[in-house]
Structures are given as C-alpha cells and as structure tokens.
Design a protein around this motif. Structure first.
Motif, PDB file in Angstrom:
ATOM      1  N   GLU A 115       0.851  -1.208   0.000  1.00  0.00           N
ATOM      2  CA  GLU A 115       0.000   0.000   0.000  1.00  0.00           C
ATOM      3  C   GLU A 115       0.881   1.250   0.000  1.00  0.00           C
ATOM      4  O   GLU A 115       0.423   2.340  -0.332  1.00  0.00           O
ATOM      5  N   ALA A 116       2.138   1.098   0.408  1.00  0.00           N
ATOM      6  CA  ALA A 116       3.089   2.222   0.407  1.00  0.00           C
ATOM      7  C   ALA A 116       3.761   2.302  -0.968  1.00  0.00           C
ATOM      8  O   ALA A 116       3.802   1.307  -1.692  1.00  0.00           O
ATOM      9  N   PRO A 117       4.294   3.489  -1.308  1.00  0.00           N
ATOM     10  CA  PRO A 117       4.890   3.651  -2.653  1.00  0.00           C
ATOM     11  C   PRO A 117       6.305   3.083  -2.761  1.00  0.00           C
ATOM     12  O   PRO A 117       7.235   3.789  -3.119  1.00  0.00           O
ATOM     13  N   ILE A 118       6.474   1.793  -2.419  1.00  0.00           N
ATOM     14  CA  ILE A 118       7.814   1.188  -2.506  1.00  0.00           C
ATOM     15  C   ILE A 118       8.066   0.676  -3.923  1.00  0.00           C
ATOM     16  O   ILE A 118       7.131   0.336  -4.650  1.00  0.00           O
ATOM     17  N   ASP A 119       9.349   0.627  -4.300  1.00  0.00           N
ATOM     18  CA  ASP A 119       9.707   0.130  -5.634  1.00  0.00           C
ATOM     19  C   ASP A 119      10.092  -1.342  -5.597  1.00  0.00           C
ATOM     20  O   ASP A 119       9.969  -2.057  -6.592  1.00  0.00           O
ATOM     21  N   PHE A 120      10.606  -1.784  -4.446  1.00  0.00           N
ATOM     22  CA  PHE A 120      11.033  -3.173  -4.261  1.00  0.00           C
ATOM     23  C   PHE A 120      10.720  -3.569  -2.821  1.00  0.00           C
ATOM     24  O   PHE A 120      10.533  -2.709  -1.969  1.00  0.00           O
ATOM     25  N   LEU A 121      10.720  -4.879  -2.578  1.00  0.00           N
ATOM     26  CA  LEU A 121      10.466  -5.351  -1.212  1.00  0.00           C
ATOM     27  C   LEU A 121      11.537  -6.363  -0.810  1.00  0.00           C
ATOM     28  O   LEU A 121      11.729  -7.375  -1.503  1.00  0.00           O
ATOM     29  N   GLU A 122      12.227  -6.058   0.292  1.00  0.00           N
ATOM     30  CA  GLU A 122      13.232  -6.988   0.811  1.00  0.00           C
ATOM     31  C   GLU A 122      12.590  -7.821   1.918  1.00  0.00           C
ATOM     32  O   GLU A 122      11.818  -7.285   2.718  1.00  0.00           O
ATOM     33  N   ILE A 123      12.933  -9.105   1.951  1.00  0.00           N
ATOM     34  CA  ILE A 123      12.377  -9.993   2.973  1.00  0.00           C
ATOM     35  C   ILE A 123      13.510 -10.368   3.915  1.00  0.00           C
ATOM     36  O   ILE A 123      14.455 -11.056   3.520  1.00  0.00           O
ATOM     37  N   ASP A 124      13.410  -9.904   5.158  1.00  0.00           N
ATOM     38  CA  ASP A 124      14.466 -10.182   6.139  1.00  0.00           C
ATOM     39  C   ASP A 124      14.169 -11.506   6.818  1.00  0.00           C
ATOM     40  O   ASP A 124      13.329 -11.590   7.716  1.00  0.00           O
ATOM     41  N   ILE A 125      14.891 -12.550   6.376  1.00  0.00           N
ATOM     42  CA  ILE A 125      14.718 -13.872   6.992  1.00  0.00           C
ATOM     43  C   ILE A 125      16.011 -14.284   7.688  1.00  0.00           C
ATOM     44  O   ILE A 125      16.230 -15.443   7.975  1.00  0.00           O
ATOM     45  N   SER A 126      16.875 -13.290   7.964  1.00  0.00           N
ATOM     46  CA  SER A 126      18.242 -13.633   8.357  1.00  0.00           C
ATOM     47  C   SER A 126      18.768 -12.894   9.582  1.00  0.00           C
ATOM     48  O   SER A 126      19.967 -12.911   9.833  1.00  0.00           O
TER      49      SER A 126
END
Ligand SMILES: Cc1cc2nc3c(=O)[nH]c(=O)nc-3n(C[C@H](O)[C@H](O)[C@H](O)COP(=O)(O)O)c2cc1C
Length: 302
Positions: A115-126
């Motif tokens: 819903e936010a104007p982000i260009d990419f999404l990082e997934i912190d699994i670490s």
C-alpha cells in the motif's frame, strides 16, 4: 558512469542504504539520498510495533560493529506513513523491508506494505538476534526459504529480494531455492553472529549477550557470499556487508553484485560516506579506464 539498472529501475549510482541504519523516518531516508546514496532500504517492519532488546544494544570497535537491536520498529501502519513521506520528498528508488515469524504473516505483511509507494520489497529472513523469539533464522533452511518466498511473491505487487545470512554454510543453495521459488533478487548479506566481552566487568557487552557483527570485519565474508551466489543464480544481487570504501564497492560488483548496500560505514565515516564512496569509485574507474559498471560486473568469474 555509475548509473545502474536494477530490475528495470534506474539508479543514479549503485550504492543503497542497508536496512536498519538511519532508515526509520521519511526525513532520515531523504537525508541519506541528499548525502549521495542511489537508493534506500527502510528498517525492517513487523505487523505490530516492537521495542526490541534492552540496552546496551550496540557497540562499535575499530574494525567492526555489533548490534542486537532486536528488530525494534514502529509497526507496519506507522512505517507506511513514513514511506509515503519519503516519496513526497524524493523520487529515488525505495526498498521496503519486512520480517515475520511465519510464512502466512510474511504474506500478510507483503500485501500490506505494498500500500506504500515502494519500488522493491526486501524480505528479512536472516536476523541473527531474535532466535529466542522466532527460532533459528529461516535463512538456514531450504524448505523455510521456499515457503516464505512463495508466500511473499504471491502477495507482493513489486519485485522481491530475499535477504540471506552469512551464517548459512550453503548460502548458494539457499539463494537457488529463493530464485526457484520466485525471488527477483538476492540481498547478501545480513550480519554474522558474534559476541564481545567486557573483560573488566567479566560480562558480555550486549544485554542480549550475542549480536550481529557488521562493518569492515564482515567485508571479506560478504564478498565470498556474493561470489558464490553469483555462480548459483541468474537474478541480480544486492551485495551488502562491510562496504566502507569505493574500492570495497567495486570489489562487490566484480564479485557479481548489481547494487551495493552500505550500513555500518555510516558509523565509521558519517552520513557523508555515500558521497565519499561514489567519488572513490569514480576515481578508481577513471584511473583504470572503466567506462561503466557493466564492464566489470562479475569479471572475477572469467
Ligand atoms: C544497528 C543495525 C540494525 C540493523 N537492522 C536490520 C534490519 O532491521 N533488517 C535487516 O534486514 N538488516 C538489518 N541490519 C543489517 C544490515 O542491513 C546489513 O545487512 C549488515 O549490517 C551488513 O552491512 P554493513 O556491514 O554495511 O552494516 C542491521 C544492521 C545494524 C548494524
């Protein structure tokens, strides 16, 4: 000279702020852009606000930094407001970041943060500092990485990058699992697990006892991770870990990175570090007759 295309998006230079450093408000993210970064990653957010671990949570030394912040963050609703503020202030590429305890929650958060104007999404699994709450990082397990990547990919409306751990001995296999489950990119790496002891006090320095090591001491480890991942996958890599100078950044690109994350260097060289790194890169490129970064990306593999 430094312009970089990452997943069809133009970056003025490949240096991006790593998650967790100066990355909580729209204004502080914009300040990083003003200081020369090509893009920014926001601090990882969870569904609910989190206080994180008790102090002391951070300590800086000559060659490394250690933290056990414990993923303190204002929660997804507040984070969305700050991401919107950032985009009112700047047009620079913006990478969102989420973390959660289950694949379902990761999927929910992915849908929400889009819903936010982000260009990419990082997934912190670490993150190495929250094992007591969440168990070992998902980034150590192929089945967990597959499940989470699929859950996020299904819900995200922007390309996703899976952030991996240098503690995983088989990081190239983990990266391959993320790629085949739908990841558009890999971020390598998060901090490496470590600790420091105050000898006079006879106690660990951090309240959490252990923490994540970042900064210059992490650099050769991160470089080897990027090198190994580049051989294993076709998707682009955000090379992160210990990058403090323009020379470090160019080495990351020669190992195969497309973007280069910079975090702890802010502690060592101030927020102006982004400008310093890009200037140092340009100087070396001029001296070496390198016209653009595509010329050298992954060149050490030849
Ligand atoms: C104080 C601190 C907080 C961090 N918080 C996050 C976080 O919320 N999410 C995340 O994915 N990585 C987090 N990281 C890891 C960094 O994004 C980066 O991967 C790591 O520090 C290595 O890069 P560096 O040596 O340039 O700092 C944090 C690092 C530090 C030092």
């Amino acid at each position: 000279m430094l312009e970089t295309i990452f997943l069809n998006k133009q970056f003025s230079n490949p240096i991006v702020l790593a998650s967790g450093i100066l990355g909580v408000t729209g204004a502080s993210l914009n300040n990083v852009i003003k200081n020369g970064a090509g893009g920014v990653t926001v601090k990882s957010v969870s569904k609910e606000p989190r206080l994180g671990h008790p102090n002391p949570t951070m300590a800086g030394y000559e060659h490394f930094f250690i933290n056990a912040v414990g993923l303190s963050n204002p929660g997804i609703e507040n984070a969305i407001l700050e991401l919107k503020k950032f985009k009112e202030l700047s047009n620079a590429p913006l990478i969102g970041s989420i973390f959660a305890g289950t694949p379902e929650e990761f999927g929910w958060l992915a849908e929400k943060i889009c819903e936010a104007p982000i260009d990419f999404l990082e997934i912190d699994i670490s993150c190495p500092n929250v094992s007591r709450e969440f168990g070992d990082p998902f980034a150590y397990s192929v089945p967990a990485v597959e499940k989470i990547t699929k859950a996020v990919k299904e819900k995200s409306t922007v390309p996703i990058s899976v952030k991996l751990s240098p503690n995983a001995w088989n990081i190239d296999i983990i990266a391959k699992a993320a790629e085949s489950s739908g990841a558009d990119a890999i971020t390598a790496v998060n901090t490496i697990s470590g600790m420091t002891i105050d000898v006079r006090a006879r106690r660990p320095v951090l309240h959490n006892k252990q923490g994540g090591v970042s900064g210059p001491a992490l650099f050769p480890i991160a470089l080897k991770c990027v090198y190994d991942i580049y051989r294993a996958v076709k998707i682009p890599i955000i090379g992160t870990g210990g990058v403090t100078t323009g020379e470090n950044a160019l080495a990351m690109i020669m190992a195969g990175a497309t973007l280069v994350g910079v975090g702890s260097a802010v502690y060592f060289r101030g927020v102006e570090v982004f400008k310093h790194i890009t200037e140092e890169m340009t100087k070396i490129m001029e001296e070496e007759g390198i016209k653009n970064l595509n010329e050298i990306r992954g060149c050490v593999h030849l």
